[in-house]
Design a protein around this motif. Structure first.
Motif, PDB file in Angstrom:
ATOM      1  N   UNK A 224       0.784  -1.151  -0.076  1.00  0.00           N
ATOM      2  CA  UNK A 224       0.007   0.058   0.127  1.00  0.00           C
ATOM      3  C   UNK A 224       0.855   1.208   0.055  1.00  0.00           C
ATOM      4  N   UNK A 225       0.469   2.282  -0.942  1.00  0.00           N
ATOM      5  CA  UNK A 225       0.968   3.308  -0.847  1.00  0.00           C
ATOM      6  C   UNK A 225       0.208   4.579  -0.025  1.00  0.00           C
ATOM      7  N   UNK A 226      -1.297   4.448  -0.485  1.00  0.00           N
ATOM      8  CA  UNK A 226      -2.099   5.401   0.289  1.00  0.00           C
ATOM      9  C   UNK A 226      -3.285   4.872   0.915  1.00  0.00           C
ATOM     10  N   UNK A 227      -3.497   5.446   1.849  1.00  0.00           N
ATOM     11  CA  UNK A 227      -4.624   4.965   2.685  1.00  0.00           C
ATOM     12  C   UNK A 227      -5.628   6.392   2.680  1.00  0.00           C
TER      13      UNK A 227
ATOM     14  N   UNK B 136       8.330   4.229   2.060  1.00  0.00           N
ATOM     15  CA  UNK B 136       7.424   5.419   1.688  1.00  0.00           C
ATOM     16  C   UNK B 136       8.257   6.428   1.281  1.00  0.00           C
ATOM     17  N   UNK B 137       7.940   7.172   0.041  1.00  0.00           N
ATOM     18  CA  UNK B 137       8.744   8.325  -0.509  1.00  0.00           C
ATOM     19  C   UNK B 137       7.879   9.612  -0.504  1.00  0.00           C
TER      20      UNK B 137
ATOM     21  N   UNK C 260       2.000  15.886   2.533  1.00  0.00           N
ATOM     22  CA  UNK C 260       0.748  15.195   2.839  1.00  0.00           C
ATOM     23  C   UNK C 260      -0.356  14.958   1.964  1.00  0.00           C
ATOM     24  N   UNK C 261      -0.173  15.790   0.553  1.00  0.00           N
ATOM     25  CA  UNK C 261      -1.413  15.798  -0.068  1.00  0.00           C
ATOM     26  C   UNK C 261      -1.045  14.325  -1.297  1.00  0.00           C
TER      27      UNK C 261
ATOM     28  N   UNK D 163       8.965  19.509  -8.132  1.00  0.00           N
ATOM     29  CA  UNK D 163       9.885  19.209  -6.924  1.00  0.00           C
ATOM     30  C   UNK D 163       9.910  18.091  -6.160  1.00  0.00           C
ATOM     31  N   UNK D 164       8.624  17.540  -6.206  1.00  0.00           N
ATOM     32  CA  UNK D 164       8.684  16.256  -5.479  1.00  0.00           C
ATOM     33  C   UNK D 164       9.390  15.212  -6.090  1.00  0.00           C
ATOM     34  N   UNK D 165       9.158  15.374  -7.537  1.00  0.00           N
ATOM     35  CA  UNK D 165       9.753  14.111  -8.312  1.00  0.00           C
ATOM     36  C   UNK D 165      11.290  14.272  -8.303  1.00  0.00           C
TER      37      UNK D 165
END
Length: 250
Positions: free
Chosen positions: A88-91, A114-115, A119-120, A149-151
């Motif tokens: 799982x990546x997202x709950x 987790x990377x 929080x979005x 920027x996240x990438x």
């Protein structure tokens, strides 16, 4: 372009596919595509299938669709004889989703990292080690963020993970949805030894009229032989991405 030979010994066929959680459309018009995706995954005829946006469960959709599978989507999509690995990546409020890997070769081990960068967007890496006729091959399934920027930071996290968890001599595949509309990620990965077969028409998004390649299969320690994107109405109805298939010499 992939060319087929009668002698498939030493050839590894890898596919990556963002399945859009097995549902297409919005609101009352949305339709369940997970059953069609099951047939599609079989048609890919890949030794390893890397999947993104895979639901483990979703209580609301399970109530809405009469034919919602009773098992997780990774298990449901695995062809007979394949092993499935999901993390799982997202709950979310009604369930959870993440990355999965389906393989016709034995799984030696797997882990998740987790990377998430903010929080979005909840993002993660799925790392699976498989035994291909005595050769240990490492596969990392990724789904990077929407923010440039996240990438950048997530690719750096990916590099750190590889340096920490994957032996430098081991063959490595990194596949998934990179969400990169340019060449920044490609150039960054090349700087630490990850390359991709260069195909100018390997466009995967949006599925109905693809204009960009968001999905990639990079390797280290394997020889790229070709790259292919299945096309046609049957494919763009199932997801907003098209699958990508690559072949390598082990």
């Amino acid at each position: 372009m992939i060319t087929h030979s009668d002698d498939s010994a030493g050839i590894l066929r890898v596919a990556t596919y963002n399945i859009h959680k097995g549902v297409q459309g919005i609101g009352p018009a949305r339709r369940l595509e997970i059953h069609n995706l099951g047939h599609a995954v079989e048609q890919l005829d890949a030794d390893i299938v890397c999947l993104q946006e895979v639901r483990k469960m979703h209580r609301r959709e399970a109530q809405y669709f009469e034919r919602w599978p009773e098992v997780s989507q990774a298990e449901f999509l695995a062809p007979e004889g394949y092993e499935s690995v999901y993390r799982t990546n997202a709950f979310t409020r009604h369930g959870e989703h993440g990355n999965a890997l389906l393989t016709r070769w034995p799984v030696i081990g797997h882990q998740h990292e987790d990377i998430s960068d903010h929080r979005f967007e909840q993002r993660g890496l799925l790392h699976v080690e498989v035994d291909i006729q005595g050769q240990h091959v490492h596969v990392i399934v990724v789904h990077l963020g929407l923010v440039p920027g996240s990438r950048v930071r997530q690719v750096q996290r990916l590099r750190q993970f590889i340096e920490r968890e994957v032996p430098s001599h081991a063959p490595l595949v990194v596949a998934g949805d990179f969400n990169d509309w340019g060449l920044q990620v490609k150039h960054t990965l090349a700087r630490f030894g990850l390359i991709e077969f260069d195909a100018t028409q390997a466009l995967t998004y949006p599925a109905r009229l693809p204009i960009v390649q968001l999905d990639h299969i990079y390797v280290r320690g394997l020889t790229p032989l070709g790259l292919k994107v299945p096309r046609g109405r049957i494919w763009w109805r199932m997801s907003d991405h098209l699958p990508l298939i690559a072949e390598f010499r082990v």
